[in-house]
Design an enzyme around this catalytic site. Structure first.
Site, PDB file in Angstrom:
ATOM      1  N   LYS A  13     -12.849  19.589 -38.485  1.00 29.14           N
ATOM      2  CA  LYS A  13     -11.831  18.637 -37.807  1.00 29.14           C
ATOM      3  C   LYS A  13     -11.991  18.252 -36.746  1.00 29.14           C
ATOM      4  O   LYS A  13     -11.525  17.337 -36.445  1.00 29.14           O
ATOM      5  CB  LYS A  13     -10.066  18.258 -38.275  1.00 29.14           C
ATOM      6  CG  LYS A  13     -11.240  18.531 -40.286  1.00 29.14           C
ATOM      7  CD  LYS A  13      -9.298  18.508 -41.271  1.00 29.14           C
ATOM      8  CE  LYS A  13      -8.899  19.828 -40.731  1.00 29.14           C
ATOM      9  NZ  LYS A  13      -9.028  21.416 -41.266  1.00 29.14           N
ATOM     10  N   ARG A  88      -0.812  18.248 -44.319  1.00 29.33           N
ATOM     11  CA  ARG A  88      -1.411  19.047 -45.346  1.00 29.33           C
ATOM     12  C   ARG A  88      -0.608  19.634 -46.343  1.00 29.33           C
ATOM     13  O   ARG A  88      -0.792  20.476 -47.146  1.00 29.33           O
ATOM     14  CB  ARG A  88      -1.196  20.540 -44.407  1.00 29.33           C
ATOM     15  CG  ARG A  88      -2.217  20.815 -44.204  1.00 29.33           C
ATOM     16  CD  ARG A  88      -1.871  21.390 -42.864  1.00 29.33           C
ATOM     17  NE  ARG A  88      -2.983  22.253 -42.554  1.00 29.33           N
ATOM     18  CZ  ARG A  88      -3.437  22.897 -41.136  1.00 29.33           C
ATOM     19  NH1 ARG A  88      -3.093  21.761 -40.538  1.00 29.33           N
ATOM     20  NH2 ARG A  88      -4.831  23.747 -41.241  1.00 29.33           N
ATOM     21  N   ARG A 127     -15.165  32.673 -34.127  1.00 34.49           N
ATOM     22  CA  ARG A 127     -14.637  31.579 -32.370  1.00 34.49           C
ATOM     23  C   ARG A 127     -14.364  32.289 -31.159  1.00 34.49           C
ATOM     24  O   ARG A 127     -13.044  33.197 -32.910  1.00 34.49           O
ATOM     25  CB  ARG A 127     -13.892  30.285 -33.924  1.00 34.49           C
ATOM     26  CG  ARG A 127     -13.068  29.538 -32.729  1.00 34.49           C
ATOM     27  CD  ARG A 127     -12.336  28.487 -33.133  1.00 34.49           C
ATOM     28  NE  ARG A 127     -11.621  28.841 -34.216  1.00 34.49           N
ATOM     29  CZ  ARG A 127     -10.480  27.854 -35.330  1.00 34.49           C
ATOM     30  NH1 ARG A 127     -11.231  26.489 -34.705  1.00 34.49           N
ATOM     31  NH2 ARG A 127      -9.678  28.153 -35.818  1.00 34.49           N
ATOM     32  N   ARG A 160      -8.336  33.894 -31.908  1.00 41.33           N
ATOM     33  CA  ARG A 160      -7.272  33.462 -32.471  1.00 41.33           C
ATOM     34  C   ARG A 160      -6.880  34.418 -33.028  1.00 41.33           C
ATOM     35  O   ARG A 160      -7.372  34.827 -34.433  1.00 41.33           O
ATOM     36  CB  ARG A 160      -6.583  32.268 -33.387  1.00 41.33           C
ATOM     37  CG  ARG A 160      -7.232  30.828 -32.494  1.00 41.33           C
ATOM     38  CD  ARG A 160      -6.988  29.740 -32.330  1.00 41.33           C
ATOM     39  NE  ARG A 160      -6.585  29.108 -33.592  1.00 41.33           N
ATOM     40  CZ  ARG A 160      -6.128  28.083 -34.382  1.00 41.33           C
ATOM     41  NH1 ARG A 160      -7.222  27.422 -34.109  1.00 41.33           N
ATOM     42  NH2 ARG A 160      -5.837  28.139 -35.414  1.00 41.33           N
ATOM     43  N   ARG A 171      -5.669  31.344 -45.834  1.00 36.36           N
ATOM     44  CA  ARG A 171      -5.655  29.932 -44.924  1.00 36.36           C
ATOM     45  C   ARG A 171      -6.083  29.045 -46.332  1.00 36.36           C
ATOM     46  O   ARG A 171      -5.904  28.066 -46.444  1.00 36.36           O
ATOM     47  CB  ARG A 171      -5.983  29.906 -43.619  1.00 36.36           C
ATOM     48  CG  ARG A 171      -4.688  30.105 -42.315  1.00 36.36           C
ATOM     49  CD  ARG A 171      -6.050  30.180 -40.987  1.00 36.36           C
ATOM     50  NE  ARG A 171      -6.358  28.973 -40.604  1.00 36.36           N
ATOM     51  CZ  ARG A 171      -6.743  29.059 -39.915  1.00 36.36           C
ATOM     52  NH1 ARG A 171      -7.545  30.227 -39.154  1.00 36.36           N
ATOM     53  NH2 ARG A 171      -7.212  27.500 -38.640  1.00 36.36           N
TER      54      ARG A 171
HETATM   55  P1  AMP Z   1      -5.054  23.896 -38.007  1.00 34.86           P
HETATM   56  O1  AMP Z   1      -5.255  24.873 -36.658  1.00 34.86           O
HETATM   57  O2  AMP Z   1      -4.992  22.872 -38.136  1.00 34.86           O
HETATM   58  O3  AMP Z   1      -5.926  25.023 -38.618  1.00 34.86           O
HETATM   59  O4  AMP Z   1      -3.596  24.426 -38.478  1.00 34.86           O
HETATM   60  C1  AMP Z   1      -3.069  26.395 -37.550  1.00 34.86           C
HETATM   61  C2  AMP Z   1      -1.516  26.407 -37.830  1.00 34.86           C
HETATM   62  O5  AMP Z   1      -0.586  25.362 -37.674  1.00 34.86           O
HETATM   63  C3  AMP Z   1      -1.623  26.135 -39.704  1.00 34.86           C
HETATM   64  O6  AMP Z   1      -2.599  27.419 -40.679  1.00 34.86           O
HETATM   65  C4  AMP Z   1      -0.123  26.147 -40.341  1.00 34.86           C
HETATM   66  O7  AMP Z   1       0.558  27.350 -40.008  1.00 34.86           O
HETATM   67  C5  AMP Z   1       0.039  25.388 -39.129  1.00 34.86           C
HETATM   68  N1  AMP Z   1      -0.037  23.474 -39.059  1.00 34.86           N
HETATM   69  C6  AMP Z   1      -0.458  23.113 -38.497  1.00 34.86           C
HETATM   70  N2  AMP Z   1      -0.753  21.279 -39.195  1.00 34.86           N
HETATM   71  C7  AMP Z   1       0.152  21.733 -39.901  1.00 34.86           C
HETATM   72  C8  AMP Z   1       0.884  21.424 -41.120  1.00 34.86           C
HETATM   73  N3  AMP Z   1      -0.076  19.693 -40.927  1.00 34.86           N
HETATM   74  N4  AMP Z   1       1.833  21.490 -41.877  1.00 34.86           N
HETATM   75  C9  AMP Z   1       2.223  23.190 -41.973  1.00 34.86           C
HETATM   76  N5  AMP Z   1       1.987  24.088 -41.120  1.00 34.86           N
HETATM   77  C10 AMP Z   1       0.937  22.937 -40.285  1.00 34.86           C
END
Ligand code: AMP
Length: 218
Positions: A13, A88, A127, A160, A171
């Site tokens: 994404k 989410r 990554r 990360r 996750r």
């Molecule tokens: P991502 O890079 O989109 O995988 O987001 C990294 C982390 O940010 C996730 O594992 C969550 O801890 C937090 N996060 C990002 N977007 C959301 C969301 N819409 N709702 C809750 N936590 C989020």
């Protein structure tokens, strides 16, 4: 066009969000990127979010909804936007709908990036990110010329904290429980379109452009 990118972590994404944003000149709003930046800067938002993010848990709904409502009130979103990693949870989706309805607006299409779990795990755990410029590499698929060093700026590459295997598994589990129900939510609204996140970057981008054009969004 107002687009949502939905799918598990590692489905591509973020990568497509960047490419689509450049191509269609509309902002790419990634809640993950916004939160990571806040953590890096040590802002109050970052301090609130850090522990959730490091363990792969979701940041509370009210925090992320606030971020997105704020981002969508910016001028640059008038021609459209790409929401990546938001919503989410069902609560986030409902609050997004309510906020857009107040502006007589709505989401045009939700792209659901489907991907086998083992590919997502391989992508995420391999990554590596540049500490300085944020460029992404992968130990097998996009290896840097010199191990541990960014090709673009010479910065140090790191993993990360939430890309470690145990956290990745958490996750994905959280995605299944909290985010997967959104597929049905958007299917019922007739705006969900499934695409293959396993395709390579160029092929998936081509497919997305075709999908937009067929739906007369561009
Ligand atoms: P991502 O890079 O989109 O995988 O987001 C990294 C982390 O940010 C996730 O594992 C969550 O801890 C937090 N996060 C990002 N977007 C959301 C969301 N819409 N709702 C809750 N936590 C989020």
């Amino acid at each position: 066009m107002n687009i949502v990118l939905l799918g598990p972590p590692g489905a591509g994404k973020g990568t497509q969000g960047v490419v689509l944003s450049k191509n269609y000149r509309i902002p790419h709003i990634s809640t993950g990127d916004i939160l990571r930046e806040a953590v890096k800067r040590g802002t109050p938002l970052g301090k609130k979010a850090k522990a959730f993010m490091d363990s792969g848990e979701l940041v509370p709904d009210e925090v992320v909804v606030g971020i997105v409502v704020d981002a969508l009130s910016q001028d640059g979103t008038k021609e459209g936007y790409i929401l990546d990693g938001f919503p989410r949870t069902l609560k986030q989706a409902e609050e997004l709908d309510a906020a857009l309805k107040r502006k007589a607006s709505g989401i045009d299409m939700v792209l659901y990036f489907e991907i086998p779990e083992e590919i997502a795990i391989e992508r995420l755990t391999g990554r590596r990110v540049c500490r300085k410029c944020g460029a992404n590499f992968h130990i097998k698929n996009i290896p840097p010329k010199k191990e541990g060093i960014c090709d673009k700026c010479g910065g140090e590459l790191f993993q990360r904290p939430d890309d470690k295997l145990e956290t990745v598994k958490n996750r994905l589990k959280i995605y299944e429980i909290q985010t997967r129900p959104l597929i049905e939510y958007y299917m019922n609204k007739n705006i969900l379109k499934k695409v293959s996140g396993a395709l390579d970057v160029k092929d998936l981008f081509k497919e997305l452009c075709q999908v937009f054009s067929e739906a007369k969004l561009v």
